[in-house]
Design an enzyme around this catalytic site. Structure first.
Site, short mmCIF file in Angstrom:
data_model
loop_
_atom_site.label_atom_id
_atom_site.label_comp_id
_atom_site.label_asym_id
_atom_site.label_seq_id
_atom_site.Cartn_x
_atom_site.Cartn_y
_atom_site.Cartn_z
N HIS A 39 2.44 -51.49 32.88
CA HIS A 39 3.38 -51.78 33.69
C HIS A 39 4.06 -52.96 34.24
O HIS A 39 3.65 -53.62 33.61
CB HIS A 39 2.86 -51.58 35.20
CG HIS A 39 2.18 -50.43 34.91
ND1 HIS A 39 0.79 -50.32 34.83
CD2 HIS A 39 2.48 -48.70 35.90
CE1 HIS A 39 0.68 -48.57 35.24
NE2 HIS A 39 1.15 -48.10 35.61
N ASP A 98 1.58 -55.54 35.11
CA ASP A 98 0.30 -55.22 33.99
C ASP A 98 0.84 -56.90 33.18
O ASP A 98 -0.36 -57.44 33.29
CB ASP A 98 -0.09 -54.25 33.31
CG ASP A 98 -0.12 -52.80 33.99
OD1 ASP A 98 -0.55 -53.25 35.32
OD2 ASP A 98 0.30 -52.23 33.00
N GLU A 113 5.41 -37.97 34.68
CA GLU A 113 3.66 -37.75 34.72
C GLU A 113 3.05 -36.68 36.15
O GLU A 113 3.49 -37.68 37.37
CB GLU A 113 3.36 -39.33 34.58
CG GLU A 113 1.79 -38.89 34.30
CD GLU A 113 0.79 -40.11 33.86
OE1 GLU A 113 1.69 -41.06 33.32
OE2 GLU A 113 -0.40 -40.78 34.72
N GLU A 167 -1.85 -35.47 32.49
CA GLU A 167 -2.72 -36.84 32.40
C GLU A 167 -3.73 -35.41 32.64
O GLU A 167 -3.80 -34.39 33.22
CB GLU A 167 -2.69 -37.61 33.66
CG GLU A 167 -3.78 -38.09 33.39
CD GLU A 167 -3.61 -39.73 34.23
OE1 GLU A 167 -2.94 -40.32 34.03
OE2 GLU A 167 -4.38 -39.82 34.86
N HIS A 205 -4.73 -35.56 36.61
CA HIS A 205 -3.80 -34.82 37.06
C HIS A 205 -4.38 -33.91 37.20
O HIS A 205 -3.94 -33.18 38.07
CB HIS A 205 -3.13 -35.64 37.03
CG HIS A 205 -2.52 -37.30 36.49
ND1 HIS A 205 -1.61 -37.56 36.90
CD2 HIS A 205 -3.58 -38.09 37.29
CE1 HIS A 205 -1.39 -39.30 36.58
NE2 HIS A 205 -3.16 -39.27 37.23
N ASP A 234 -1.71 -38.73 28.73
CA ASP A 234 -2.70 -39.85 29.37
C ASP A 234 -4.42 -38.73 29.54
O ASP A 234 -4.51 -38.31 29.89
CB ASP A 234 -2.58 -40.15 30.51
CG ASP A 234 -1.76 -40.98 31.11
OD1 ASP A 234 -1.02 -41.95 29.98
OD2 ASP A 234 -0.99 -41.91 31.73
N ASP A 282 -9.13 -39.32 40.82
CA ASP A 282 -8.46 -39.35 39.71
C ASP A 282 -9.62 -41.11 39.24
O ASP A 282 -9.84 -41.19 39.22
CB ASP A 282 -7.15 -40.24 39.82
CG ASP A 282 -6.95 -39.99 38.66
OD1 ASP A 282 -7.06 -39.26 37.40
OD2 ASP A 282 -5.41 -40.69 38.83
N ASP A 297 -10.63 -41.99 36.52
CA ASP A 297 -10.47 -41.73 34.72
C ASP A 297 -11.28 -42.47 34.41
O ASP A 297 -11.40 -43.80 33.55
CB ASP A 297 -9.08 -43.29 35.23
CG ASP A 297 -7.78 -43.00 35.60
OD1 ASP A 297 -8.19 -41.94 36.22
OD2 ASP A 297 -7.11 -43.82 36.29
N ASP A 344 -6.06 -43.45 29.66
CA ASP A 344 -5.20 -44.22 30.86
C ASP A 344 -6.81 -43.82 31.70
O ASP A 344 -7.27 -42.98 32.51
CB ASP A 344 -4.80 -42.84 31.37
CG ASP A 344 -4.47 -43.70 32.59
OD1 ASP A 344 -4.79 -44.68 33.35
OD2 ASP A 344 -2.99 -43.56 33.57
C1 XLS Z 1 -2.08 -42.99 37.99
C2 XLS Z 1 -1.30 -42.57 36.94
C3 XLS Z 1 -0.92 -44.30 36.34
C4 XLS Z 1 -0.03 -43.98 34.83
C5 XLS Z 1 1.21 -45.17 35.16
O1 XLS Z 1 -2.64 -41.85 38.17
O2 XLS Z 1 -2.42 -42.21 35.29
O3 XLS Z 1 -1.91 -45.10 35.62
O4 XLS Z 1 0.03 -43.23 34.40
O5 XLS Z 1 1.44 -45.19 35.97
NI NI Z 2 -1.95 -41.99 33.74
NI NI Z 3 -4.32 -41.16 36.47
#
Ligand code: XLS
Ligand code: NI
Ligand code: NI
Length: 442
Positions: free
Chosen positions: A107, A110, A238, A274, A277, A302, A313, A315, A345
């Site tokens: 991003h 980032d 996404e 993802e 998600h 992702d 989430d 991750d 991700d």
């Molecule tokens: C958040 C998203 C984010 C996207 C990029 O849940 O996964 O990290 O991948 O903005």
């Molecule tokens: Ni993501």
């Molecule tokens: Ni995410």
């Protein structure tokens, strides 16, 4: 790929990670990810197209709603924002080249901290874009995709492109323009939109129809701008059903495909699916992959995993071989990714505080995907997986079934067929047989 460090080496205790095979007991080596191994005519490196997520690996310091950061990064020390950002980028390219990830994703926020000054932010991002360009050249690492963070700043609390206040939308547009410029300057292969806060908390204060139309218009303008500047890559949306808003507009793959179709955006956009998600939306990861693949819209993924006992989430790095074999069956069958790859991700846990933990996390993720790909290819080549699935639909391959598929039979003719042929035979779907088949190859 050769290791690229800055003036200072940040991950001193770890050198280049190598493939040592399944028998190795070195925790800092690959067991399955041999990037040059050829499967179905392509190297693992070209199939998997792994990417490092800048935000989780180099920005997230391990804060949670109950506590402060636990990852103390030596690249966060300098007071000047651009110098600090260059240190972070040195660390990022050192890590990425040591572990051998061919791509990265970021991003705007980032790579360098932003203030509320649009023009100054553009200058900062340009400075880091130039720095990244040199790093990419020295290392051979490429940009899989970039995106704009339109959710952290407080001005975006009610969304960016879907904000009820037009003035806020324009700030989102300024950020997207700069992020697209950076993507083009870095030969980025794709550009991502994740709908950070594009959604609502309460319908009582929300005009959903107008907000969604604004989102579509915003995407059109972003796409038109990028194309006018020569961007040839793909835009990815996404999907995510909730978090941070109660209801995100890009709920899941099927919802997004309908939205893109309704607003005439199908030809420039694909999906970035993802894992965590899809599961938040009440689907399996494979469900959303298949929905995207069936529409010819599977762009990228992702990679991460959720927690079966939690509803958010989390991750985490992927580690479930059965789920990933099933995912790779769909990805291989779809002919691979539509321009994208596998972006981790995912973040190491808050209490994983050693430098090596970032390496273990990625080694585990890369190894399990490589292993899943090899197994999935074996299943496709050697088992009756495809044959069984095809035969289940054989009644549509010729005669009346085929005529039905071609639209040649009326409802009355279908009725007549039922009468002429009596009661159909009972046919097993053999679910357990198929589950055993997958396990046999793992
Ligand atoms: C958040 C998203 C984010 C996207 C990029 O849940 O996964 O990290 O991948 O903005
Ligand atoms: Ni993501
Ligand atoms: Ni995410």
């Amino acid at each position: 790929m050769s290791v690229v460090t800055g003036d200072k080496e940040f991950f001193k205790s770890t050198g280049q990670i190598k493939y040592e095979g399944p028998e190795s007991d070195n925790p800092l080596a690959f067991r399955w990810y041999d990037e040059n191994k050829v499967i179905a005519g392509k190297t693992l490196k070209d199939h998997l197209r792994f990417a490092c997520a800048y935000w989780h690996s180099f920005c997230n310091v391990g804060t949670d709603p109950f506590g402060e950061g636990t990852h103390l990064y030596p690249w966060n020390e300098r007071s000047d924002a651009v110098e600090r950002a260059k240190d972070k980028m040195d660390a990022a390219f050192e890590f990425i080249t040591k572990i051998g990830l061919p791509f990265y994703c970021f991003h705007d926020l980032d790579v360098v901290d932003y203030t509320n000054d649009v023009v100054d932010n553009e200058k900062r991002l340009q400075a880091l874009t130039e720095y990244a360009r040199q790093k990419q050249q020295a290392s051979g690492v490429k940009l899989l995709w970039a995106t704009a963070n339109l959710f952290s700043n407080r001005r975006y609390m009610n969304g960016a492109a879907t904000n009820p206040d037009f003035h806020v939308l324009t700030h989102g547009a300024a950020q997207v323009k700069a992020a697209i410029d950076a993507t083009i300057a870095l030969d980025g292969e794709n550009y991502v939109f994740w709908g950070g806060r594009e959604g609502y908390m309460s319908l009582l204060n929300t005009n959903m129809k107008r907000e969604q139309e604004h989102l579509a218009m915003f995407l059109h303008k972003a796409k038109d701008y990028a194309r006018s500047q020569g961007f040839k890559g793909t835009f990815f949306i996404e999907p995510k059903p909730c978090e941070p808003t109660k209801h995100q507009y890009d709920y899941d793959a099927a919802t997004v495909i309908g939205f893109l179709q309704r607003h005439d955006l199908l030809s420039d956009f694909k999906l970035n699916v993802e894992v965590n998600h899809a599961t938040l939306a009440g689907h399996t990861f494979t469900h959303d992959l298949q929905v995207a693949a069936d529409a010819g819209m599977l762009g990228s993924i992702d990679a991460n995993r959720g927690d079966y006992q939690n509803g958010w989430d989390t991750d985490q790095f992927p580690n479930n071989i059965s789920e990933l074999v099933e995912a790779m069956l769909i990805i291989l069958d779809a002919g691979g990714f539509g321009g994208g790859g596998i972006n981790f991700d995912a973040k190491r846990r808050r209490n994983s505080t050693d430098d090596e933990d970032l390496f273990y996390a990625h080694i585990g993720g890369m190894d399990i995907f490589a292993r899943a790909l090899i197994i999935a290819d074996n299943i496709l080549q050697k088992s009756d997986y495809k044959k069984f699935r095809q035969e289940r639909y054989a009644s549509y391959d010729n005669n009346k079934g085929k005529e039905f598929e071609e639209g040649k039979l009326s409802l009355e003719e279908l009725r007549q067929y039922a009468i002429d042929h009596g009661e159909p035979q009972v046919r097993s779907g053999r679910q357990e047989y198929m589950e055993n088949l997958i396990n046999r190859y793992i």
